[in-house]
Design an enzyme around this catalytic site. Structure first.
Site, PDB file in Angstrom:
ATOM      1  N   LYS A  88      -5.849   3.315 -11.863  1.00 42.73           N
ATOM      2  CA  LYS A  88      -4.972   3.346 -11.331  1.00 42.73           C
ATOM      3  C   LYS A  88      -6.088   3.150  -9.966  1.00 42.73           C
ATOM      4  O   LYS A  88      -7.147   3.655  -9.662  1.00 42.73           O
ATOM      5  CB  LYS A  88      -3.920   4.659 -10.518  1.00 42.73           C
ATOM      6  CG  LYS A  88      -2.764   4.226 -10.768  1.00 42.73           C
ATOM      7  CD  LYS A  88      -1.356   3.876 -11.323  1.00 42.73           C
ATOM      8  CE  LYS A  88       0.107   3.470 -11.245  1.00 42.73           C
ATOM      9  NZ  LYS A  88       1.011   3.695 -11.700  1.00 42.73           N
ATOM     10  N   GLY A 191      16.756   8.735  -7.054  1.00 37.46           N
ATOM     11  CA  GLY A 191      15.728   7.881  -6.218  1.00 37.46           C
ATOM     12  C   GLY A 191      16.787   5.858  -7.097  1.00 37.46           C
ATOM     13  O   GLY A 191      15.943   5.953  -8.488  1.00 37.46           O
ATOM     14  N   VAL A 192      17.515   5.341  -6.059  1.00 45.32           N
ATOM     15  CA  VAL A 192      17.801   4.103  -6.617  1.00 45.32           C
ATOM     16  C   VAL A 192      16.847   3.020  -5.175  1.00 45.32           C
ATOM     17  O   VAL A 192      17.621   2.283  -5.209  1.00 45.32           O
ATOM     18  CB  VAL A 192      19.007   3.816  -6.413  1.00 45.32           C
ATOM     19  CG1 VAL A 192      19.641   5.086  -7.101  1.00 45.32           C
ATOM     20  CG2 VAL A 192      19.811   4.954  -4.754  1.00 45.32           C
ATOM     21  N   GLY A 193      15.822   2.508  -5.563  1.00 41.26           N
ATOM     22  CA  GLY A 193      14.623   2.251  -5.234  1.00 41.26           C
ATOM     23  C   GLY A 193      15.034   0.978  -5.698  1.00 41.26           C
ATOM     24  O   GLY A 193      15.633   0.566  -6.343  1.00 41.26           O
ATOM     25  N   LYS A 194      13.777   0.461  -5.997  1.00 46.55           N
ATOM     26  CA  LYS A 194      13.249  -0.846  -6.855  1.00 46.55           C
ATOM     27  C   LYS A 194      13.586  -0.472  -7.897  1.00 46.55           C
ATOM     28  O   LYS A 194      14.187  -1.380  -8.621  1.00 46.55           O
ATOM     29  CB  LYS A 194      11.620  -0.935  -6.881  1.00 46.55           C
ATOM     30  CG  LYS A 194      10.290  -1.436  -5.318  1.00 46.55           C
ATOM     31  CD  LYS A 194       9.712  -1.878  -5.608  1.00 46.55           C
ATOM     32  CE  LYS A 194       8.040  -1.357  -6.081  1.00 46.55           C
ATOM     33  NZ  LYS A 194       7.057  -1.512  -6.355  1.00 46.55           N
ATOM     34  N   VAL A 195      12.995   0.757  -9.253  1.00 52.09           N
ATOM     35  CA  VAL A 195      13.504   0.637  -9.875  1.00 52.09           C
ATOM     36  C   VAL A 195      15.180   1.224 -10.615  1.00 52.09           C
ATOM     37  O   VAL A 195      15.630   1.055 -11.542  1.00 52.09           O
ATOM     38  CB  VAL A 195      12.452   1.439 -11.622  1.00 52.09           C
ATOM     39  CG1 VAL A 195      13.261   2.112 -12.194  1.00 52.09           C
ATOM     40  CG2 VAL A 195      10.965   0.885 -11.426  1.00 52.09           C
ATOM     41  N   GLY A 196      15.561   2.069  -9.570  1.00 54.97           N
ATOM     42  CA  GLY A 196      16.086   2.792 -10.166  1.00 54.97           C
ATOM     43  C   GLY A 196      17.843   2.070  -9.709  1.00 54.97           C
ATOM     44  O   GLY A 196      18.784   2.192 -10.468  1.00 54.97           O
ATOM     45  N   HIS A 197      17.790   0.942  -8.609  1.00 52.04           N
ATOM     46  CA  HIS A 197      18.615   0.140  -8.713  1.00 52.04           C
ATOM     47  C   HIS A 197      19.005  -0.584  -9.816  1.00 52.04           C
ATOM     48  O   HIS A 197      20.257  -0.677 -10.248  1.00 52.04           O
ATOM     49  CB  HIS A 197      18.900  -0.430  -7.113  1.00 52.04           C
ATOM     50  CG  HIS A 197      18.273  -1.574  -7.188  1.00 52.04           C
ATOM     51  ND1 HIS A 197      16.635  -1.917  -6.974  1.00 52.04           N
ATOM     52  CD2 HIS A 197      19.189  -2.421  -7.837  1.00 52.04           C
ATOM     53  CE1 HIS A 197      16.402  -3.263  -7.469  1.00 52.04           C
ATOM     54  NE2 HIS A 197      17.577  -3.862  -7.003  1.00 52.04           N
TER      55      HIS A 197
END
Length: 363
Positions: A88, A191-197
């Site tokens: 990482k 969290g509804v950003g890149k993955v959540g949405h």
């Protein structure tokens, strides 16, 4: 730790950092780059993991995060059946605070840092970095995935990350309720950003009742404008106390399951996309003691790394989706192992991953 001057990388080895093979501090004064690359293991192959661009409060905080994240990637890649170890990188700073030209120079400097490792570490997107950023990094480093299709890449890996989490939820439903569907279940997504949405779309298509929250109002607004039936909680503290909650999906930063949240969590299942959800050792037992089924984060969120790994060999979306669909079976196998061994699912997943890495090290 030794400071790093322009363009020079000092490779540091420490016995007290969770068994990491290599930790590299990177600094480029001209661009403002300050970064850390951590290679936890190359037992299964070159280390693979994304680059997080985040405004850490201190270098110590950044180092702690990259060490935890890189270790998690070793386990994630092992459980996903990939021929990759875990690595990482973190870039210290607010990605939105850099004007475009300076950000480009910073990413090019980061690309040179990754390239200097000669392929021991392969990078990709993570929190704060995007496909367009990987296109820039790739200009200096051929060991870059998550690039745009126009530049020979697979594009946004969050699509398959969300798909894999959804498969983990289906497996959790199968294990707990005897039916691999979320229809009629109330699911909370933090969290509804890149993955959540993307995850919300899967849940609604499957007939789930969805409640969301996010620190960014615009992310919530994007969901509710498309789906006014989605409920909104004021914050995560309110979300986890939602009455009648079946599943809680942490999809933001790590540490969501801790001594404060676990005692008040109303959900029967935790299954989300965030990395390092367990704030410290012992939280997995606290969940088990409350009869909350935990789908290990690094198992269910592996869809993205499956995608970027495939990119190295000529990307095929259908092939990747088929691999990511196997997260359903892997999650069920972990639950079965946990029951057979009388241990929490997180411990069962660790045992399986450690066994694969140990077998790879044998002569």
């Amino acid at each position: 730790m030794t400071d790093v001057t322009d363009g020079v990388l000092h490779t540091l080895f420490h016995s007290d950092q969770g068994g990491h093979e290599q930790v590299v501090l990177c600094q480029d004064r001209a661009s403002g780059l300050k970064a850390v690359i951590a290679i936890h293991s190359t037992a299964l192959g070159p280390a693979l993991g994304g680059t997080r661009f985040y405004p850490y409060a201190s270098e110590e905080e950044a180092l702690a995060d990259v060490l935890n994240l890189s270790r998690g990637m070793s386990y994630k890649n092992a459980m996903a059946g990939l021929d990759h170890g875990g690595g990482k990188a973190v870039i210290i700073g607010d990605p939105e605070a850099f004007e475009p030209t300076r950000k480009t120079e910073l990413l090019l400097a980061f690309g040179r840092a990754v390239a200097s490792l000669g392929g021991r570490y392969v990078t990709a997107c993570d929190v704060g970095t995007y496909v367009s950023d990987m296109d820039v990094v790739a200009r200096e480093c051929r060991w870059t995935t998550g690039r745009s299709p126009e530049n020979g890449g697979a594009g946004d890996s969050s699509v398959l990350t969300a798909f894999g989490v959804f498969q983990g939820m289906r497996a959790s439903a199968q294990h707990l309720w005897g039916d691999p569907t979320l229809r009629g279940r109330k699911v909370a997504v933090a969290g509804v950003g890149k993955v959540g949405h993307h995850l919300v779309e899967h849940l609604l298509s499957d007939g789930a009742e969805v409640v969301v929250t996010d620190v960014r109002p615009e992310s919530v607004r994007r969901i509710t404008e498309l789906h006014p039936e989605v409920a909104v909680a004021a914050d995560t503290a309110a979300l986890i106390r939602t009455e009648g909650l079946d599943i809680y999906a942490p999809c933001a930063l790590g540490g969501a399951l801790n001594d404060e949240t676990v005692p008040v969590l109303t959900a029967r299942v935790v299954c989300g996309a965030a990395n390092n959800q367990l704030a410290h050792p012992g939280v997995e037992k606290d969940l088990a003691d409350r009869s909350i089924l935990y789908a290990p984060d690094y198992v269910v969120n592996a869809g993205g790394v499956i995608q970027v790994a495939d990119e190295l060999h000529g990307f095929d979306f259908d092939r990747c989706r088929a691999k990511a669909s196997k997260i359903f079976d892997t999650t069920l196998a972990i639950f079965a192992r946990a029951k057979a061994d009388g241990i929490p699912p997180a411990a069962a997943a660790d045992r399986i991953a450690e066994q694969r890495m140990a077998e790879a090290r044998r002569p």
